[in-house]
Design a protein around this motif. Sequence first.
Motif, PDB file in Angstrom:
ATOM      1  N   ALA A 160       0.903  -1.027  -0.047  1.00 41.89           N
ATOM      2  CA  ALA A 160       0.170   0.118   0.091  1.00 41.89           C
ATOM      3  C   ALA A 160       0.870   1.172   0.120  1.00 41.89           C
ATOM      4  CB  ALA A 160      -0.968  -0.025   1.213  1.00 41.89           C
ATOM      5  N   ARG A 161       0.294   2.400  -0.385  1.00 37.73           N
ATOM      6  CA  ARG A 161       1.135   3.728  -0.285  1.00 37.73           C
ATOM      7  C   ARG A 161       0.375   4.448   1.102  1.00 37.73           C
ATOM      8  NH1 ARG A 161      -2.670   4.873  -4.509  1.00 37.73           N
ATOM      9  NH2 ARG A 161      -3.838   6.643  -4.209  1.00 37.73           N
ATOM     10  N   VAL A 162       1.289   4.954   1.528  1.00 36.42           N
ATOM     11  CA  VAL A 162       1.022   5.894   2.817  1.00 36.42           C
ATOM     12  C   VAL A 162       0.924   7.409   2.717  1.00 36.42           C
ATOM     13  CG1 VAL A 162       1.527   6.143   5.283  1.00 36.42           C
ATOM     14  CG2 VAL A 162       1.786   3.942   4.331  1.00 36.42           C
ATOM     15  N   GLU A 163      -0.054   8.177   2.873  1.00 37.12           N
ATOM     16  CA  GLU A 163       0.002   9.391   2.589  1.00 37.12           C
ATOM     17  C   GLU A 163      -0.325  10.318   4.017  1.00 37.12           C
ATOM     18  OE1 GLU A 163      -3.302  10.227   0.067  1.00 37.12           O
ATOM     19  OE2 GLU A 163      -2.365   8.939  -1.551  1.00 37.12           O
ATOM     20  N   THR A 164       0.502  11.370   4.250  1.00 38.95           N
ATOM     21  CA  THR A 164       0.333  12.085   5.374  1.00 38.95           C
ATOM     22  C   THR A 164      -0.914  12.981   5.492  1.00 38.95           C
ATOM     23  OG1 THR A 164       2.607  12.292   5.768  1.00 38.95           O
ATOM     24  CG2 THR A 164       1.506  13.967   6.858  1.00 38.95           C
ATOM     25  N   VAL A 165      -1.772  13.127   6.407  1.00 42.70           N
ATOM     26  CA  VAL A 165      -2.938  13.944   6.819  1.00 42.70           C
ATOM     27  C   VAL A 165      -2.577  14.856   7.749  1.00 42.70           C
ATOM     28  CG1 VAL A 165      -5.307  13.953   7.118  1.00 42.70           C
ATOM     29  CG2 VAL A 165      -4.324  11.897   6.134  1.00 42.70           C
ATOM     30  N   PRO A 166      -2.442  16.158   7.342  1.00 38.62           N
ATOM     31  CA  PRO A 166      -1.835  17.086   8.371  1.00 38.62           C
ATOM     32  C   PRO A 166      -3.273  17.471   9.111  1.00 38.62           C
ATOM     33  CG  PRO A 166      -0.911  17.703   6.430  1.00 38.62           C
ATOM     34  CD  PRO A 166      -1.831  16.283   6.073  1.00 38.62           C
ATOM     35  N   ILE A 167      -3.386  17.891  10.194  1.00 36.02           N
ATOM     36  CA  ILE A 167      -4.501  18.223  11.116  1.00 36.02           C
ATOM     37  C   ILE A 167      -4.646  19.665  11.324  1.00 36.02           C
ATOM     38  CG2 ILE A 167      -5.850  17.607  13.341  1.00 36.02           C
ATOM     39  CD1 ILE A 167      -5.056  15.343  11.175  1.00 36.02           C
ATOM     40  N   PRO A 168      -5.601  20.329  10.516  1.00 36.31           N
ATOM     41  CA  PRO A 168      -5.709  21.637  10.549  1.00 36.31           C
ATOM     42  C   PRO A 168      -6.171  22.034  12.266  1.00 36.31           C
ATOM     43  CG  PRO A 168      -7.685  20.721   9.701  1.00 36.31           C
ATOM     44  CD  PRO A 168      -6.641  19.618   9.834  1.00 36.31           C
ATOM     45  N   HIS A 169      -5.572  23.492  12.535  1.00 37.00           N
ATOM     46  CA  HIS A 169      -5.728  23.886  13.689  1.00 37.00           C
ATOM     47  C   HIS A 169      -7.108  23.826  14.374  1.00 37.00           C
ATOM     48  CE1 HIS A 169      -7.062  28.070  13.196  1.00 37.00           C
ATOM     49  NE2 HIS A 169      -6.560  27.937  11.867  1.00 37.00           N
ATOM     50  N   ASP A 170      -8.155  24.113  13.319  1.00 42.44           N
ATOM     51  CA  ASP A 170      -9.572  24.181  13.841  1.00 42.44           C
ATOM     52  C   ASP A 170     -10.282  23.206  13.308  1.00 42.44           C
ATOM     53  OD1 ASP A 170      -9.116  24.760  11.095  1.00 42.44           O
ATOM     54  OD2 ASP A 170     -10.471  26.673  10.971  1.00 42.44           O
ATOM     55  N   CYS A 171      -9.507  21.890  13.404  1.00 42.38           N
ATOM     56  CA  CYS A 171     -10.257  20.582  13.039  1.00 42.38           C
ATOM     57  C   CYS A 171     -11.431  20.288  13.670  1.00 42.38           C
ATOM     58  CB  CYS A 171      -9.526  19.548  13.127  1.00 42.38           C
ATOM     59  SG  CYS A 171      -9.959  17.868  12.672  1.00 42.38           S
ATOM     60  N   THR A 172     -12.714  20.047  12.607  1.00 47.54           N
ATOM     61  CA  THR A 172     -14.123  19.825  13.610  1.00 47.54           C
ATOM     62  C   THR A 172     -14.319  18.425  13.762  1.00 47.54           C
ATOM     63  OG1 THR A 172     -14.872  19.478  11.106  1.00 47.54           O
ATOM     64  CG2 THR A 172     -15.055  21.741  11.964  1.00 47.54           C
ATOM     65  N   ASP A 173     -13.474  17.671  13.573  1.00 49.32           N
ATOM     66  CA  ASP A 173     -13.393  16.209  13.853  1.00 49.32           C
ATOM     67  C   ASP A 173     -12.778  16.024  15.251  1.00 49.32           C
ATOM     68  OD1 ASP A 173     -13.989  13.447  14.209  1.00 49.32           O
ATOM     69  OD2 ASP A 173     -13.155  13.086  12.188  1.00 49.32           O
ATOM     70  N   GLY A 174     -13.445  15.745  16.425  1.00 53.49           N
ATOM     71  CA  GLY A 174     -12.746  15.789  17.631  1.00 53.49           C
ATOM     72  C   GLY A 174     -11.908  14.384  18.079  1.00 53.49           C
ATOM     73  N   PHE A 175     -11.092  13.809  17.243  1.00 46.64           N
ATOM     74  CA  PHE A 175     -10.391  12.899  17.701  1.00 46.64           C
ATOM     75  C   PHE A 175      -9.058  13.335  18.595  1.00 46.64           C
ATOM     76  CE2 PHE A 175      -9.366  13.766  12.916  1.00 46.64           C
ATOM     77  CZ  PHE A 175      -8.318  14.206  13.269  1.00 46.64           C
ATOM     78  N   LEU A 176      -8.394  12.497  18.833  1.00 53.41           N
ATOM     79  CA  LEU A 176      -7.383  12.791  19.875  1.00 53.41           C
ATOM     80  C   LEU A 176      -6.609  13.882  19.617  1.00 53.41           C
ATOM     81  CD1 LEU A 176      -5.819  11.812  22.546  1.00 53.41           C
ATOM     82  CD2 LEU A 176      -4.322  10.313  21.043  1.00 53.41           C
ATOM     83  N   ALA A 177      -6.125  14.101  18.405  1.00 50.61           N
ATOM     84  CA  ALA A 177      -4.801  15.242  18.457  1.00 50.61           C
ATOM     85  C   ALA A 177      -5.528  16.538  17.616  1.00 50.61           C
ATOM     86  CB  ALA A 177      -3.702  14.736  17.462  1.00 50.61           C
ATOM     87  N   ALA A 178      -6.989  16.339  17.563  1.00 52.48           N
ATOM     88  CA  ALA A 178      -7.841  17.533  16.799  1.00 52.48           C
ATOM     89  C   ALA A 178      -7.566  18.887  17.560  1.00 52.48           C
ATOM     90  CB  ALA A 178      -9.099  17.122  16.617  1.00 52.48           C
ATOM     91  N   PHE A 179      -7.117  18.808  18.812  1.00 50.31           N
ATOM     92  CA  PHE A 179      -7.252  20.201  19.768  1.00 50.31           C
ATOM     93  C   PHE A 179      -5.947  20.514  20.039  1.00 50.31           C
ATOM     94  CE2 PHE A 179     -11.122  17.774  20.449  1.00 50.31           C
ATOM     95  CZ  PHE A 179     -12.072  18.757  19.875  1.00 50.31           C
ATOM     96  N   TRP A 180      -4.803  20.108  18.993  1.00 56.34           N
ATOM     97  CA  TRP A 180      -3.545  20.366  19.145  1.00 56.34           C
ATOM     98  C   TRP A 180      -3.247  21.947  19.692  1.00 56.34           C
ATOM     99  CZ3 TRP A 180      -1.126  23.544  16.033  1.00 56.34           C
ATOM    100  CH2 TRP A 180      -1.672  23.495  14.560  1.00 56.34           C
ATOM    101  N   ARG A 181      -3.885  22.715  19.089  1.00 56.85           N
ATOM    102  CA  ARG A 181      -3.866  24.173  19.190  1.00 56.85           C
ATOM    103  C   ARG A 181      -4.636  24.624  20.019  1.00 56.85           C
ATOM    104  NH1 ARG A 181      -2.961  28.602  14.461  1.00 56.85           N
ATOM    105  NH2 ARG A 181      -4.865  29.356  15.347  1.00 56.85           N
TER     106      ARG A 181
END
Length: 246
Positions: A160-181
Amino acid sequence: MATYNSIGATYAYTRRPDPRIAAKIHQALGGAATVINVGAGTGSYEPPQTVLAVEPSAVMIAQRPARSARALEASAESIPLADDSTDAVMALLTVHHWSDLEAGIEELRRIARQRIVIFTFDPDINHRFWLLDEYLPEAAAFDDTRAVGLDRLVRLLGGARVETVPIPHDCTDGFLAAFWRRPEAYLDPEVRAGISMFAQISDDVIRPGLARLSDDLSSGRWHQRHADLLDREALDAGYRLVVADL
């Protein structure tokens, strides 16, 4: 399933799909005319061509929008569908909850004709996230027991190929690292209720770390320590798309 029957009640409110992440997922699905969503939860990120959702939790299924695809109450490890049932299968932030990863991946390979798209996280990067590293190391240790290494996942998929998904600072999906800022969000019980890690670890383990976070936010220590994050638009917190062509 027990975990999601207990935490799933808030998902429709705290786990709203983020359009930037949705665009990456839908692009990864390519030209698939039909899609089955396995471990579908409340239906986040399902594209219009989704024909079926497979989800073991009745609590999650009950929160799916009225016009979403039909949901089948079943586990990823045993999907009651014929071989080659769909062009593409997607499985989003779910593989680390499966009781038998090998069986689940084999089922995805069995029902998909063309492509499998998995949204997951690289534990080697994710566990260096400041919340786990500085405040909740015990939670990170627990997470190690269920995390799925990318190398293992790629091997089980047959490549498989692996792609990075950067998490935006105002991410609306509240998974673990969504609130990093937005660190104060982790002090909100409703936010934590939508993050499976918190639901699976006792309050006695979590409480001291959250108390330290609260103190550091009040004193300004967190902002001094993480000043480099405050002007960033997105963060690589280890989230990845794993895309396998069959």
